[in-house]
Write a protein that holds these residues in place. Sequence first.
Motif, PDB file in Angstrom:
ATOM      1  N   THR A 126       6.012  -7.429   9.638  1.00 18.66           N
ATOM      2  CA  THR A 126       6.504  -6.076   9.911  1.00 18.66           C
ATOM      3  C   THR A 126       7.552  -5.642   8.879  1.00 18.66           C
ATOM      4  N   THR A 127       8.384  -6.579   8.426  1.00 22.37           N
ATOM      5  CA  THR A 127       9.386  -6.224   7.417  1.00 22.37           C
ATOM      6  C   THR A 127       8.725  -5.870   6.090  1.00 22.37           C
ATOM      7  N   SER A 131       8.911  -2.286   4.141  1.00 22.00           N
ATOM      8  CA  SER A 131       9.319  -2.137   2.734  1.00 22.00           C
ATOM      9  C   SER A 131       8.276  -1.347   1.948  1.00 22.00           C
ATOM     10  N   ASN A 378      15.221 -10.119  11.831  1.00 23.87           N
ATOM     11  CA  ASN A 378      14.213  -9.058  11.827  1.00 23.87           C
ATOM     12  C   ASN A 378      14.888  -7.718  11.599  1.00 23.87           C
ATOM     13  N   ASP A 380      13.563  -4.492  10.162  1.00 25.94           N
ATOM     14  CA  ASP A 380      12.584  -3.539   9.633  1.00 25.94           C
ATOM     15  C   ASP A 380      13.266  -2.251   9.178  1.00 25.94           C
ATOM     16  N   ALA A 383      15.122  -2.780   5.975  1.00 28.71           N
ATOM     17  CA  ALA A 383      14.234  -2.876   4.815  1.00 28.71           C
ATOM     18  C   ALA A 383      13.816  -1.482   4.339  1.00 28.71           C
ATOM     19  N   THR A 414      12.541  -7.727   1.586  1.00 31.77           N
ATOM     20  CA  THR A 414      12.103  -8.502   2.744  1.00 31.77           C
ATOM     21  C   THR A 414      12.982  -9.722   2.950  1.00 31.77           C
ATOM     22  N   SER A 417      16.857  -8.712   3.746  1.00 31.42           N
ATOM     23  CA  SER A 417      17.090  -8.132   5.073  1.00 31.42           C
ATOM     24  C   SER A 417      17.331  -9.214   6.110  1.00 31.42           C
ATOM     25  N   ASN A 463      15.393  -1.461  14.010  1.00 38.17           N
ATOM     26  CA  ASN A 463      15.646  -2.907  14.024  1.00 38.17           C
ATOM     27  C   ASN A 463      15.472  -3.482  15.425  1.00 38.17           C
TER      28      ASN A 463
END
Length: 532
Positions: A126-127, A131, A378, A380, A383, A414, A417, A463
């Motif tokens: 997911t990250t 990105s 995590n 997201d 990122a 990635t 983060s 996030n």
Amino acid sequence: MEEAAAGEGKAGHGRNGHAEGPAAEERRGGGARLRGCRGFLRRNALVLLTVSGVVAGVVLGAAVRGAALGPAQIAYLAFPGELLLRMLRMVILPLVVCSLVSGAASLDTRSLGRLGGIALAYFLGTTLLASGLAVALGFIIRPGAGASALNTPGLGLPGALPTSKETVDSFLDLVRNLFPANLVAAAFRTYATDYKMLLRNTTSGNTTWEKIPVGTEIEGMNILGLVLFALVLGVALKKLGQEGEDLIRFFNSFNEATMVLVTWIMWYVPIGIMFLVGSKIVEMEDIVLLVTSLGKYIFASILGHVIHGGIILPLIYFAATRQNPYRFLLGIITPLATAFATCSSSATLPSMIKCVEENNRVDKRISRFILPIGATVNMDGAAIFQCMATVFIAQLNNVDLNAGQIFTILVTATASSVGAAGVPAGGVLTIAIILEAIGLPTNDLSLILAVDWIVDRTTTVVNVEGDALGAGILNYLNEKEKKDREQELKEVTVEAVANSKSEAETSPLVTHKNPVSNTNSTAEPESKESVL
């Protein structure tokens, strides 16, 4: 006679019901609606109060801006919100350590490894998607094109930031923090590389400055080290068996007591949020000019968060569970509102665990195992924010990014983060890692800092949303595996019972409860022996 009396009673009841039916039904209907309304308000009181606090904060900030408050007055205005942040940070340490120890100890090693592998794949996947989405939107919207006029001191923005760390040192610090030298110090200190400039003489007689890395301890909780230690300790206690049960029960009790504290703190959230939002609005000197000048950047960043949080993450949840993701998100409105107001995924962790378990019925072992890890690794929303800021700064300096630089941005964003702090504005400094990796100046981060308070809110929401949906996916997969295993055992047992008697010697799942068959089986050899 009894039947006649009963019939007479029924008839009388019918006559009374016919006479008073409409009024009684109306009263009953009104009472039911009132009870339903009260029940809804009681169930969603905290959500409604939290949203009301955000709206009241905006109104308060807009009303007080005209009073021209000084820094001291703004600090006084933010004091109730500061108390909220301090209380939430107070319970982070016991919540993270105790929840991970009890969660790891309650799962067997095989399940822990499987869940950990799925969680890691989900987080990284997911990250990376986030990105890529941010870079694509940056090239489509081009927020920094023609915005070079912003890169001047005329806007009254902060000056150039100090030179950031080397990329290699940033990753080495990440690994060092995974293995803290002192667990007590890890609760309030973290390792970071600093630099010392030394003047050296060369053989030709010239002098050069050399940057020497120096290890330092800076203020801040080393969450990564505590997370790794808690996981390993939980697995070790599980391996001890009966000897580790007392300590496991201690951590479970400590965790439950912490959740009670969280429940009490959550009722203070609406008040704290109101003053946090109001003070932030008052704090900015010229919001209109900044929002107008950096509007495209803010729009591009928030659009990326909306697409990722509103479409991509729900689609991933739906593809994995075949369930309605928006119903799941409805159960975590309170922590999402808290994330929007506090800009801190770590501060949102207590309420997120509570809402995910109570509203969405996620297993405690899953939520308390994965949510503390997700709050740390995590990111997201971070990122998206970092990649968009990098593309914005590149366009601001008229730099055309090539394929190699884009790949570097994706990989570095990635990875970096993971180490982003779960606190307000924690992701801004990690952008310096990406800028150094592709050779862009870090002094332009002053522009990002000027509007970070706006973008950081949707960043934190994405996030924590990613963490919660990841917990829901893991809970679904875990439940499905349990059902499949139970079904497998049932099918094997049924097939085995129907087989011949010789099956009883080879299948441990077969239990014969028929005494007649046992008698016949024992009597048969005796008859054969008599014949012989």
